[in-house]
Design a protein around this motif. Structure first.
Motif, short mmCIF file in Angstrom:
data_model
loop_
_atom_site.label_atom_id
_atom_site.label_comp_id
_atom_site.label_asym_id
_atom_site.label_seq_id
_atom_site.Cartn_x
_atom_site.Cartn_y
_atom_site.Cartn_z
N PHE A 227 0.87 -1.37 -0.02
CA PHE A 227 0.15 0.11 -0.13
C PHE A 227 0.92 1.38 0.00
CE2 PHE A 227 -2.34 -3.57 1.84
CZ PHE A 227 -3.38 -3.52 1.21
N GLY A 228 1.52 1.50 -1.09
CA GLY A 228 2.37 2.61 -1.21
C GLY A 228 1.99 3.61 -2.25
N PRO A 229 2.81 4.65 -2.46
CA PRO A 229 2.31 5.48 -3.42
C PRO A 229 2.31 5.07 -4.76
CG PRO A 229 4.65 5.98 -2.70
CD PRO A 229 4.13 4.82 -1.79
N ALA A 230 1.59 5.18 -5.80
CA ALA A 230 1.26 4.99 -7.35
C ALA A 230 2.40 5.97 -8.14
CB ALA A 230 0.01 4.67 -7.65
N ILE A 231 3.17 5.34 -8.75
CA ILE A 231 3.95 6.40 -9.78
C ILE A 231 3.67 5.88 -10.97
CG2 ILE A 231 6.38 6.83 -10.17
CD1 ILE A 231 7.19 6.23 -7.55
N ARG A 232 3.18 6.78 -11.75
CA ARG A 232 2.99 6.61 -13.30
C ARG A 232 3.61 7.35 -14.23
NH1 ARG A 232 -1.94 6.69 -10.23
NH2 ARG A 232 -2.94 4.90 -9.96
N PHE A 233 4.14 6.93 -15.21
CA PHE A 233 4.61 7.71 -16.24
C PHE A 233 4.00 7.58 -17.61
CE2 PHE A 233 8.14 6.42 -13.84
CZ PHE A 233 9.15 7.29 -13.83
N MET A 275 8.85 -2.50 -22.11
CA MET A 275 7.56 -3.72 -21.79
C MET A 275 6.37 -3.02 -21.53
SD MET A 275 10.21 -6.29 -19.64
CE MET A 275 8.78 -7.75 -19.62
N ALA A 276 6.28 -2.03 -20.84
CA ALA A 276 5.07 -1.38 -20.40
C ALA A 276 4.49 -0.55 -21.69
CB ALA A 276 5.31 -0.15 -19.56
N THR A 282 5.05 -6.41 -15.99
CA THR A 282 6.34 -6.25 -15.13
C THR A 282 5.93 -6.31 -13.77
OG1 THR A 282 7.01 -4.23 -15.09
CG2 THR A 282 7.54 -5.40 -17.18
N PRO A 283 6.94 -6.66 -13.05
CA PRO A 283 6.81 -6.29 -11.33
C PRO A 283 6.54 -4.93 -11.11
CG PRO A 283 8.50 -7.61 -11.89
CD PRO A 283 8.10 -7.09 -13.22
N PHE A 284 6.90 -4.17 -12.04
CA PHE A 284 6.50 -2.56 -11.75
C PHE A 284 5.22 -2.22 -12.23
CE2 PHE A 284 11.15 -3.26 -12.16
CZ PHE A 284 11.63 -2.47 -11.23
N THR A 285 4.49 -2.97 -13.20
CA THR A 285 3.11 -2.63 -13.47
C THR A 285 2.11 -2.35 -12.32
OG1 THR A 285 3.52 -3.84 -15.31
CG2 THR A 285 1.17 -3.31 -14.73
N GLU A 286 2.41 -3.26 -11.16
CA GLU A 286 1.42 -3.01 -9.92
C GLU A 286 1.73 -1.79 -9.27
OE1 GLU A 286 -1.00 -5.33 -9.91
OE2 GLU A 286 -0.19 -6.06 -11.48
N ILE A 287 2.92 -1.21 -9.19
CA ILE A 287 3.30 0.21 -8.73
C ILE A 287 2.47 1.32 -9.53
CG2 ILE A 287 4.81 1.77 -8.45
CD1 ILE A 287 7.04 -0.36 -7.97
N SER A 288 2.46 1.31 -10.67
CA SER A 288 1.58 2.22 -11.31
C SER A 288 0.09 2.02 -11.26
CB SER A 288 2.06 2.35 -12.99
OG SER A 288 1.78 1.10 -13.60
N LYS A 289 -0.23 0.85 -11.30
CA LYS A 289 -1.66 0.63 -11.34
C LYS A 289 -2.29 0.88 -9.83
CE LYS A 289 -3.39 -3.11 -12.70
NZ LYS A 289 -3.40 -4.71 -13.10
N LYS A 290 -1.80 0.51 -8.76
CA LYS A 290 -2.37 0.66 -7.52
C LYS A 290 -1.42 0.80 -6.32
CE LYS A 290 -2.79 -4.46 -7.44
NZ LYS A 290 -3.93 -5.69 -7.42
N GLY A 291 -0.27 1.21 -6.67
CA GLY A 291 0.90 1.62 -5.45
C GLY A 291 1.36 0.32 -4.70
N ASP A 292 1.18 -0.82 -5.45
CA ASP A 292 1.72 -2.20 -4.75
C ASP A 292 2.94 -2.65 -5.13
OD1 ASP A 292 2.23 -4.85 -3.74
OD2 ASP A 292 0.33 -5.43 -4.92
N TRP A 293 3.92 -2.34 -4.24
CA TRP A 293 5.30 -2.47 -4.43
C TRP A 293 5.97 -3.71 -3.98
CZ3 TRP A 293 9.19 1.78 -5.51
CH2 TRP A 293 8.39 2.99 -5.84
#
Length: 393
Positions: A227-233, A275-276, A282-293
């Motif tokens: 439950f962390g910050p979502a980072i989107r590019f 890849m995005a 990728t494992p980083f997809t979940e960070i951008s989608k919902k902040g799941d690190w």
């Protein structure tokens, strides 16, 4: 098809750009290029306190993030009532695997004269035994669901992919003047070295993902980073990251001593945005989608934990009998500016932080290979709860 083309081109540039930088640096191929297994071919710059201090600050920042994620905007998981776990014993492969690990470990470190030829070939049974031991622990903790029991075909493809994926890093190693090398290269023939190392490399990805599954069974670990910050590019931002990754790969080849650590960093800004944009998870997809690190962090910690055993068993394989080299897998490090302060291993202590990035790089390579050949790339413990699980006892 166009999106896949971007990914393939980016992956090819991962090989081409450091080659170009290195070629301009040396006016040809770098020292030691093409030698396999890699050999030490150049003296390193001496230890540099300033360089060490700067890298130490980066390491402290990473440790702070891992130990105190709440400082970076992570929140506690909402209270959820969890279902009771059924008592499950260890699977049938656990005890035999544990015996294999103990015997292989004893032979690797003991160097018994009467069994001398055997200690040349302890690496593979030691590590595959360890993989099965980890899987047995996961099986018991996860209600009879483990990577081996739930996704046996995935394990096989992982092993094959692992064997060839590590050659990617061996290739990159040429352009940083062999940060690691294998001094016992005369034990086997050239063909023997290539064949044995290929078999040995099958253990890398399975071991990392077994640790990952094990950490996913520790709910507090998973929830800690979910439950962390979502980072989107934006798409433009992703292309910028891709270009930055490409430049860093080129510079790594041109400045092999100063930027040797780019070997572990450059793959992420190079391949993650490609890849995005191509629509690959990728494992980083979940960070951008919902902040799941949790995907990114747990695979990083998994690789660090596995790295401890890599370095520990490797170190002991020579430490007790350094006058009689018999382990062709044994490696040493040749690290510029930082080769000081070792913790019962050949690896300098700051080098362990490279494992945190290595794990995510391995996952990226796995997804690329699996998706391009049309294989299901999912290896996460939470993605198999609905699937048919092999019945074992």
């Amino acid at each position: 098809m166009k999106k896949k083309a971007l990914l393939i081109i980016s992956f090819l540039f991962f090989f081409i750009l450091p080659f170009l930088g290195s070629y301009l640096k040396w006016g040809g191929l770098p020292p030691g290029y093409g030698l396999f297994p890699a050999q030490k071919v150049a003296d390193d710059p001496p230890f540099n306190q300033t360089y060490f201090n700067v890298c130490s600050l980066v390491a402290i920042f990473i440790l702070t993030f891992l130990l105190l994620p709440q400082l970076f905007g992570f929140k506690k998981k909402p209270d959820v009532v969890e279902s009771e776990k059924t008592a499950v014993g260890y699977p049938v492969w656990f005890k035999p695997a544990l015996i294999v690990v103990m015997i292989s470990w004893l032979l690797m470190w003991g160097r018994f004269e009467v069994l001398k030829p055997a200690d040349n070939f302890t690496f593979v049974p030691l590590w595959w035994g360890f993989i099965f031991v980890l899987d047995g622990i996961v099986y018991k903790r996860n209600n009879g669901v483990s990577l081996m029991s739930a996704k046996p075909n995935t394990v096989k493809i992982l092993a094959v992919t692992s064997a060839f994926s590590w050659f990617v890093f061996e290739y990159q190693n040429f352009f940083v003047l062999e940060n690691w090398y294998y001094p016992n290269n005369n034990i086997l023939s050239n063909f023997g070295n290539i064949s044995w190392q290929l078999v040995s490399y099958t253990t890398v990805l399975p071991a990392i993902f077994e640790w990952y599954w094990l950490l996913r069974t520790v709910k507090s670990m998973k929830n800690r980073y979910s439950f962390g910050p979502a980072i989107r590019f934006s798409t433009t931002g992703q292309y910028i990251c891709l270009v930055i990754g490409g430049i860093s790969l080129f510079l790594m080849g041109y400045f092999p001593n100063e930027l040797f650590w780019m070997l572990w960093v450059s793959m992420l800004p190079m391949l993650v945005p490609a890849m995005a944009i191509s629509g690959f998870w990728t494992p980083f997809t979940e960070i951008s989608k919902k902040g799941d690190w949790s995907f990114v962090v747990l695979i990083a910690i998994s690789t660090l934990l596995n790295g401890f055993f890599w370095e520990f068993w490797n170190f002991g394989s020579e430490w007790f009998h350094d006058d009689m080299p018999t382990n062709p897998n044994y490696w040493k490090y040749s690290v510029p500016y930082l080769d000081k302060y070792h913790l019962f291993s050949e690896m300098p202590i700051l080098g362990y932080f490279g494992y945190l990035l290595f794990g995510n790089a391995c996952w990226l390579l796995w997804v690329i290979v699996a998706r391009l050949v049309g294989f299901d790339a999912s290896v996460d413990a939470g993605q198999v709860s609905e699937e048919k699980v092999l019945q074992v006892s």
